[in-house]
Design a protein around this motif. Structure first.
Motif, PDB file in Angstrom:
ATOM      1  N   PHE A  71     -11.272-105.597  67.607  1.00  0.00           N
ATOM      2  CA  PHE A  71     -12.421-105.479  66.714  1.00  0.00           C
ATOM      3  C   PHE A  71     -13.072-104.094  66.817  1.00  0.00           C
ATOM      4  CE2 PHE A  71     -11.984-110.046  67.350  1.00  0.00           C
ATOM      5  CZ  PHE A  71     -12.060-110.507  66.050  1.00  0.00           C
ATOM      6  N   SER A  72     -12.247-103.082  67.114  1.00  0.00           N
ATOM      7  CA  SER A  72     -12.779-101.731  67.334  1.00  0.00           C
ATOM      8  C   SER A  72     -13.350-101.106  66.078  1.00  0.00           C
ATOM      9  CB  SER A  72     -11.682-100.825  67.899  1.00  0.00           C
ATOM     10  OG  SER A  72     -10.554-100.797  67.035  1.00  0.00           O
ATOM     11  N   GLY A  73     -13.004-101.638  64.905  1.00  0.00           N
ATOM     12  CA  GLY A  73     -13.597-101.104  63.677  1.00  0.00           C
ATOM     13  C   GLY A  73     -15.104-101.209  63.673  1.00  0.00           C
ATOM     14  N   ALA A  74     -15.650-102.150  64.457  1.00  0.00           N
ATOM     15  CA  ALA A  74     -17.099-102.332  64.511  1.00  0.00           C
ATOM     16  C   ALA A  74     -17.806-101.125  65.115  1.00  0.00           C
ATOM     17  CB  ALA A  74     -17.449-103.590  65.322  1.00  0.00           C
ATOM     18  N   PHE A  75     -17.086-100.350  65.962  1.00  0.00           N
ATOM     19  CA  PHE A  75     -17.748 -99.178  66.558  1.00  0.00           C
ATOM     20  C   PHE A  75     -17.064 -97.857  66.223  1.00  0.00           C
ATOM     21  CE2 PHE A  75     -14.869-100.820  69.847  1.00  0.00           C
ATOM     22  CZ  PHE A  75     -14.231 -99.679  70.295  1.00  0.00           C
ATOM     23  N   THR A  76     -15.773 -97.857  65.883  1.00  0.00           N
ATOM     24  CA  THR A  76     -15.138 -96.580  65.551  1.00  0.00           C
ATOM     25  C   THR A  76     -15.615 -96.037  64.209  1.00  0.00           C
ATOM     26  OG1 THR A  76     -13.224 -97.711  64.566  1.00  0.00           O
ATOM     27  CG2 THR A  76     -13.071 -97.088  66.889  1.00  0.00           C
ATOM     28  N   ARG A  77     -16.152 -96.901  63.346  1.00  0.00           N
ATOM     29  CA  ARG A  77     -16.671 -96.444  62.058  1.00  0.00           C
ATOM     30  C   ARG A  77     -18.114 -95.959  62.153  1.00  0.00           C
ATOM     31  NH1 ARG A  77     -13.380-101.008  60.289  1.00  0.00           N
ATOM     32  NH2 ARG A  77     -11.779-100.288  58.813  1.00  0.00           N
ATOM     33  N   LEU A  78     -18.743 -96.114  63.297  1.00  0.00           N
ATOM     34  CA  LEU A  78     -20.119 -95.641  63.453  1.00  0.00           C
ATOM     35  C   LEU A  78     -20.130 -94.124  63.571  1.00  0.00           C
ATOM     36  CD1 LEU A  78     -21.476 -98.328  65.976  1.00  0.00           C
ATOM     37  CD2 LEU A  78     -21.827 -98.221  63.498  1.00  0.00           C
ATOM     38  N   PRO A  79     -21.166 -93.442  63.057  1.00  0.00           N
ATOM     39  CA  PRO A  79     -21.130 -91.983  62.980  1.00  0.00           C
ATOM     40  C   PRO A  79     -21.501 -91.268  64.273  1.00  0.00           C
ATOM     41  CG  PRO A  79     -23.144 -92.802  61.976  1.00  0.00           C
ATOM     42  CD  PRO A  79     -22.339 -94.010  62.344  1.00  0.00           C
ATOM     43  N   ARG A  80     -22.059 -91.957  65.281  1.00  0.00           N
ATOM     44  CA  ARG A  80     -22.541 -91.281  66.485  1.00  0.00           C
ATOM     45  C   ARG A  80     -21.798 -91.786  67.728  1.00  0.00           C
ATOM     46  NH1 ARG A  80     -26.809 -88.059  65.464  1.00  0.00           N
ATOM     47  NH2 ARG A  80     -28.015 -88.472  63.559  1.00  0.00           N
ATOM     48  N   PRO A  81     -20.635 -91.225  68.026  1.00  0.00           N
ATOM     49  CA  PRO A  81     -19.861 -91.703  69.176  1.00  0.00           C
ATOM     50  C   PRO A  81     -20.563 -91.493  70.508  1.00  0.00           C
ATOM     51  CG  PRO A  81     -18.926 -89.667  68.276  1.00  0.00           C
ATOM     52  CD  PRO A  81     -19.959 -90.133  67.310  1.00  0.00           C
ATOM     53  N   GLY A  82     -21.451 -90.504  70.595  1.00  0.00           N
ATOM     54  CA  GLY A  82     -22.176 -90.292  71.851  1.00  0.00           C
ATOM     55  C   GLY A  82     -23.072 -91.466  72.197  1.00  0.00           C
ATOM     56  N   LEU A  83     -23.834 -91.923  71.218  1.00  0.00           N
ATOM     57  CA  LEU A  83     -24.695 -93.088  71.448  1.00  0.00           C
ATOM     58  C   LEU A  83     -23.860 -94.324  71.753  1.00  0.00           C
ATOM     59  CD1 LEU A  83     -27.485 -92.719  68.720  1.00  0.00           C
ATOM     60  CD2 LEU A  83     -27.742 -92.491  71.197  1.00  0.00           C
ATOM     61  N   VAL A  84     -22.745 -94.475  71.060  1.00  0.00           N
ATOM     62  CA  VAL A  84     -21.873 -95.625  71.305  1.00  0.00           C
ATOM     63  C   VAL A  84     -21.337 -95.575  72.731  1.00  0.00           C
ATOM     64  CG1 VAL A  84     -19.730 -96.757  70.627  1.00  0.00           C
ATOM     65  CG2 VAL A  84     -21.254 -95.849  68.876  1.00  0.00           C
ATOM     66  N   MET A  85     -20.907 -94.398  73.181  1.00  0.00           N
ATOM     67  CA  MET A  85     -20.391 -94.253  74.541  1.00  0.00           C
ATOM     68  C   MET A  85     -21.457 -94.585  75.573  1.00  0.00           C
ATOM     69  SD  MET A  85     -19.223 -90.846  76.578  1.00  0.00           S
ATOM     70  CE  MET A  85     -20.956 -90.415  76.690  1.00  0.00           C
ATOM     71  N   LEU A  86     -22.666 -94.066  75.400  1.00  0.00           N
ATOM     72  CA  LEU A  86     -23.741 -94.332  76.344  1.00  0.00           C
ATOM     73  C   LEU A  86     -24.070 -95.824  76.391  1.00  0.00           C
ATOM     74  CD1 LEU A  86     -26.060 -91.308  75.482  1.00  0.00           C
ATOM     75  CD2 LEU A  86     -24.764 -91.622  77.604  1.00  0.00           C
ATOM     76  N   ALA A  87     -24.126 -96.459  75.217  1.00  0.00           N
ATOM     77  CA  ALA A  87     -24.413 -97.889  75.169  1.00  0.00           C
ATOM     78  C   ALA A  87     -23.306 -98.686  75.862  1.00  0.00           C
ATOM     79  CB  ALA A  87     -24.575 -98.347  73.723  1.00  0.00           C
ATOM     80  N   GLY A  88     -22.047 -98.307  75.615  1.00  0.00           N
ATOM     81  CA  GLY A  88     -20.938 -99.015  76.254  1.00  0.00           C
ATOM     82  C   GLY A  88     -20.954 -98.867  77.763  1.00  0.00           C
ATOM     83  N   SER A  89     -21.225 -97.668  78.263  1.00  0.00           N
ATOM     84  CA  SER A  89     -21.256 -97.447  79.710  1.00  0.00           C
ATOM     85  C   SER A  89     -22.417 -98.191  80.361  1.00  0.00           C
ATOM     86  CB  SER A  89     -21.357 -95.943  79.999  1.00  0.00           C
ATOM     87  OG  SER A  89     -20.231 -95.257  79.496  1.00  0.00           O
ATOM     88  N   ALA A  90     -23.579 -98.190  79.703  1.00  0.00           N
ATOM     89  CA  ALA A  90     -24.718 -98.939  80.235  1.00  0.00           C
ATOM     90  C   ALA A  90     -24.427-100.435  80.236  1.00  0.00           C
ATOM     91  CB  ALA A  90     -25.971 -98.639  79.421  1.00  0.00           C
ATOM     92  N   ALA A  91     -23.775-100.931  79.176  1.00  0.00           N
ATOM     93  CA  ALA A  91     -23.424-102.353  79.111  1.00  0.00           C
ATOM     94  C   ALA A  91     -22.449-102.730  80.219  1.00  0.00           C
ATOM     95  CB  ALA A  91     -22.834-102.682  77.740  1.00  0.00           C
ATOM     96  N   TRP A  92     -21.539-101.826  80.562  1.00  0.00           N
ATOM     97  CA  TRP A  92     -20.629-102.042  81.696  1.00  0.00           C
ATOM     98  C   TRP A  92     -21.422-102.269  82.974  1.00  0.00           C
ATOM     99  CZ3 TRP A  92     -15.595-102.274  83.570  1.00  0.00           C
ATOM    100  CH2 TRP A  92     -15.357-101.797  84.874  1.00  0.00           C
ATOM    101  N   GLY A  93     -22.395-101.403  83.243  1.00  0.00           N
ATOM    102  CA  GLY A  93     -23.207-101.544  84.451  1.00  0.00           C
ATOM    103  C   GLY A  93     -24.027-102.827  84.454  1.00  0.00           C
ATOM    104  N   VAL A  94     -24.620-103.167  83.321  1.00  0.00           N
ATOM    105  CA  VAL A  94     -25.430-104.391  83.226  1.00  0.00           C
ATOM    106  C   VAL A  94     -24.549-105.622  83.441  1.00  0.00           C
ATOM    107  CG1 VAL A  94     -26.780-105.838  81.658  1.00  0.00           C
ATOM    108  CG2 VAL A  94     -27.205-103.371  81.755  1.00  0.00           C
ATOM    109  N   ALA A  95     -23.382-105.646  82.809  1.00  0.00           N
ATOM    110  CA  ALA A  95     -22.493-106.800  82.936  1.00  0.00           C
ATOM    111  C   ALA A  95     -22.050-107.009  84.380  1.00  0.00           C
ATOM    112  CB  ALA A  95     -21.279-106.627  82.025  1.00  0.00           C
TER     113      ALA A  95
END
Length: 418
Positions: A278-302
């Motif tokens: 389901f990567s289309g949900a985030f690869t189509r977003l225009p700001r990969p930096g924000l997506v990366m930061l959110a993903g890394s933070a979610a990793w730590g929270v999980a």
């Protein structure tokens, strides 16, 4: 329609025949590599019965990449990358052929087997950075995240199914047969690279030796977006890598049930595969930096919640979420790094990224083990997860360009202050 847009974007496979051939070659060679890993582990264990020797297999794979990676990246930035990748692929295939020969002959000392694995990893140290420079040449910027997500699907598919397939072939064909199959898959990888156009670096070539390495490191230091992307990766892996803690946490929380322990790694893989699909949900977003930061933070929270989970099902759900967050972060980071690196430096930056990806998890697992030995598995997991979140927030706050970088159409923008 929204569900369809959330699925992996296969536009790169449709629009670029060269990318499609390259991707298919990577799919098959990835499966072959996993089968060889199973065969090597089985052979070394069969000959020695020692976990120290089986652990040395990982060292033989990692050490050449770490030691020679940056110098190989310098060479990648001086030559035709297509030809260089062809040589590296042929070298890996030759090592698989030699492994097959010794597998059929039998009685070869284990040091020879490890030596062949180490030599093959030397070719990986060069071929990895070269291969990472191809996608920015083959795809327009707006398709780059989708292309990297497709590569991630290939990688995770090989990780998930390759060992099982290797075990079946091992029982059917023996270790020599596994190595032969791996050598054959390199033929497809060679074909994928052979069909590419010439890939000489744009701009001035790298200076030879240590000077070229230092030029690449200087670029990393002075480029906030790339530096921040790699620091985010290190924050996630060095501070909160959980794999070494799984046996202890399973003992502390879930009574040491081996079935639960086996599901831990599977849960991370399942989450990663789901995020890739389901990567289309985030690869189509225009700001990969924000997506990366959110993903890394979610990793730590999980992982923090996993460390506190009172039931195995909640723990497995947290690990699946962590696996999904890791995929989001890895794909977005790759897009950020490649879109912000001049072509003339791509080889050296890709080599640095490869080293970070190789060494970070190993250091993180060591950190987790040491902290758990002094405290507990729960404390090591929770503290690591919280430290990861804090480090990601600090990187994001200190790197405005990482948050602002945007990809729209064929234009890339990084606002002032990056």
């Amino acid at each position: 329609m929204r569900v369809l847009r959330a699925l992996a974007d296969i536009t790169p496979l449709r629009s670029s025949p060269a990318f499609r051939r390259l991707w298919l070659g990577r799919v098959f060679s990835g499966f072959g590599g996993q089968m060889t890993l199973v065969a090597v582990m089985f052979q070394v264990w069969d000959q020695t019965g020692s976990t120290a020797w089986t652990g040395a297999v990982g060292l033989a794979q990692a050490l050449p990449v770490i030691v020679f990676g940056l110098f190989a990246g310098t060479l990648v930035d001086r030559v035709d990358r297509r030809k260089f990748a062809l040589v590296m692929t042929a070298g890996q295939a030759a090592c698989s052929v030699l492994l097959a020969v010794q597998g059929f002959v039998g009685g070869v000392p284990v040091l020879v087997v490890l030596g062949l694995v180490a030599v093959q990893s030397c070719f990986v140290a060069g071929g990895g950075p070269a291969g990472r420079t191809f996608i920015p040449r083959l795809l327009p910027p707006e398709q780059l995240p989708a292309g990297l997500a497709l590569n991630r699907i290939a990688f995770q598919g090989a990780m998930l199914l390759g060992p099982a397939l290797g075990g079946l072939l091992l029982g059917w064909l023996g270790v020599g047969g596994c190595y032969v199959v791996d050598a054959l898959t390199f033929g497809l990888a060679f074909y994928g690279v052979f069909g590419l156009p010439a890939m000489r670096p744009d701009g001035e070539g790298s200076r030879p030796g240590l000077r070229g390495v230092l030029d690449g490191l200087a670029f990393l230091v002075r480029t906030p977006v790339v530096r921040g992307a790699l620091l985010t990766d290190l924050a996630a892996t060095v501070l909160s890598m959980p794999i070494s803690l799984f046996p202890l946490v399973n003992e502390e929380h879930f009574g040491g049930d081996p079935r639960t322990l086996g599901l831990f790694l599977s849960a991370i893989a399942v989450g990663g595969v789901a995020a890739s699909v389901f990567s289309g949900a985030f690869t189509r977003l225009p700001r990969p930096g924000l997506v990366m930061l959110a993903g890394s933070a979610a990793w730590g929270v999980a992982l923090t919640v996993f460390g506190l989970a009172p039931s195995p099902w909640l723990g497995l759900a947290c690990l699946a979420l962590a696996g999904a967050a890791d995929t989001v972060s890895v794909v977005s980071r790759g897009a950020l790094v490649q879109l912000n690196t001049p072509d003339a430096l791509l080889g050296r930056v890709a080599a640095a990224e490869q080293i970070v990806g190789q060494a970070g998890p190993d250091i993180g697992n060591l950190r987790g083990g040491l902290v758990a030995g002094a405290t507990s598995g729960t404390f090591a997991l929770v503290s690591g997860g919280l430290l990861c979140v804090a480090a990601v927030v600090a990187v994001g706050a200190g790197t405005p360009g990482l948050r602002r970088f945007a990809v729209r159409g064929t234009s890339m923008t990084a606002r002032p202050g990056s």
